[in-house]
Design an enzyme around this catalytic site. Structure first.
Site, PDB file in Angstrom:
ATOM      1  N   ASP A 214       0.851  -1.186   0.000  1.00  0.00           N
ATOM      2  CA  ASP A 214       0.000   0.000   0.000  1.00  0.00           C
ATOM      3  C   ASP A 214       0.885   1.233   0.000  1.00  0.00           C
ATOM      4  O   ASP A 214       1.858   1.312   0.769  1.00  0.00           O
ATOM      5  CB  ASP A 214      -0.929   0.009   1.213  1.00  0.00           C
TER       6      ASP A 214
ATOM      7  N   HIS B 214      -6.284   2.762  -4.976  1.00  0.00           N
ATOM      8  CA  HIS B 214      -6.474   2.897  -3.525  1.00  0.00           C
ATOM      9  C   HIS B 214      -7.262   4.174  -3.207  1.00  0.00           C
ATOM     10  O   HIS B 214      -7.205   4.670  -2.092  1.00  0.00           O
ATOM     11  CB  HIS B 214      -5.114   2.905  -2.838  1.00  0.00           C
TER      12      HIS B 214
ATOM     13  N   HIS C 260       3.348  -2.259   3.969  1.00  0.00           N
ATOM     14  CA  HIS C 260       3.262  -0.825   3.690  1.00  0.00           C
ATOM     15  C   HIS C 260       4.636  -0.313   3.272  1.00  0.00           C
ATOM     16  O   HIS C 260       5.621  -0.505   4.001  1.00  0.00           O
ATOM     17  CB  HIS C 260       2.742  -0.062   4.907  1.00  0.00           C
TER      18      HIS C 260
ATOM     19  N   HIS D  27      -8.293   8.417  -0.001  1.00  0.00           N
ATOM     20  CA  HIS D  27      -8.216   7.425   1.073  1.00  0.00           C
ATOM     21  C   HIS D  27      -9.339   7.564   2.114  1.00  0.00           C
ATOM     22  O   HIS D  27      -9.086   7.505   3.325  1.00  0.00           O
ATOM     23  CB  HIS D  27      -6.846   7.520   1.755  1.00  0.00           C
TER      24      HIS D  27
END
Length: 314
Positions: A135, A186, A282, A190
């Site tokens: 991510d 994504h 991440h 967010h």
């Protein structure tokens, strides 16, 4: 005398007949004019069947236009979506970790929604395949090193990026594509999708896709919900927009410094690795970055093969 009466009667009948004809001639144009101003439209309350059909026809025309034209300039697919009646209960993605490298358990509700809306939680659990994903909410300076390590180990991954990331680090996004990685959606900002409207959910997803296409000329096919928060309504929208929603079966709290540093990152991944694992790391994590080369090499030593999300979709 009788003759005069007959003549007068004949004249009066002639006058009445002429007046009647004149009235009929002027009446017909009035009827035609009335017809023209009473032409039915959707805004006029007519019978239920007439209105339903008219609205249905217009709806079908509208949907056909969206399907063929896409969004302006980018051809990003943006169909009309109706979520009426769909549950919008907010769920956070979670699982129960099992020992001995077994597939983690998720709730029956989560499993049913995954199957219903073609989501991804694991890959092929019958083989020692694993799928690496990152991510990328923002750049913390580690992505170039991560890409170097992936290249050195001949591993392809998927990077889920946001709007600011594409805007500020387009060079890294282009490098991901050039080196054979998948770039996933994504959202632009967010947000927690169950907390926003249908139109806002759509704009968050299609807006990011437009940014990506403007940068690379390519389309996106995979979506990861921000914070892992979802509902049946949002899974339906994601699928309707042409995406596969990608969750994960192995993750750790690596968006913050790990108390055990790189060793904690390494040990957590190695202890939880299992056939079909979709790994979430991440890219902002220094600990993950420092442990990554060792993780990739030792996963391979244990007989696992790195696959991509495209392999799951085949």
């Amino acid at each position: 005398m009788l003759r005069k009466i007959c003549v007068l009667f004949f004249i009066s009948m002639l006058v009445f007949s002429t007046a009647s004809c004149s009235f009929i001639k002027t009446k017909k144009p009035l009827n035609d004019e009335k017809k023209s101003v009473q032409k039915p439209s959707v805004n006029v309350k007519t019978s239920n069947n007439d209105v339903s059909k008219d609205v249905e026809d217009k709806s079908a025309e509208s949907e056909a236009e969206d399907t063929t034209k896409g969004t302006v300039n980018n051809d990003v697919y943006s169909p009309q979506i109706n979520t009426e009646g769909l549950d919008n209960t907010l769920y956070g993605w979670g699982m129960r970790v099992l020992p001995d490298h077994k597939t983690p358990e998720i709730t029956s509700k989560a499993m049913n929604l995954i199957k219903k809306y073609d989501g991804i939680f694991t890959g092929d659990t019958t083989k020692k395949y694993v799928y690496l994903t990152f991510d990328e909410g923002y750049e913390n300076g580690y992505t170039p090193k991560i890409l170097d390590i992936l290249k050195a180990n001949n591993v392809k991954a998927a990077f889920f990026v946001t709007g600011p990331y594409i805007k500020e680090h387009g060079d890294l996004v282009k490098r991901m594509i050039a080196e054979g990685h998948i770039v996933g959606n994504h959202t632009v900002n967010h947000p927690s999708l169950p907390k926003i409207s249908d139109e806002k959910v759509k704009s968050e997803i299609t807006g990011l896709a437009e940014m990506f296409k403007s940068l690379t000329g390519k389309n996106m096919h995979y979506f990861r919900p921000p914070m892992g928060e979802y509902s049946e309504r949002t899974l339906y929208i994601t699928k309707s927009l042409g995406y596969k929603t990608v969750f994960w079966s192995l993750a750790l709290a690596d968006w913050q410094p790990l108390p055990g540093g790189p060793d904690e990152s390494y040990n957590t991944v190695m202890n939880r690795i299992h056939p079909g694992a979709v790994i979430l790391l991440h890219a902002v994590s220094k600990d993950d970055t420092m442990a990554l080369d060792r993780i990739l090499k030792d996963i391979k030593v244990q007989g696992y093969v790195f696959k991509t999300l495209d392999d799951i979709s085949k």
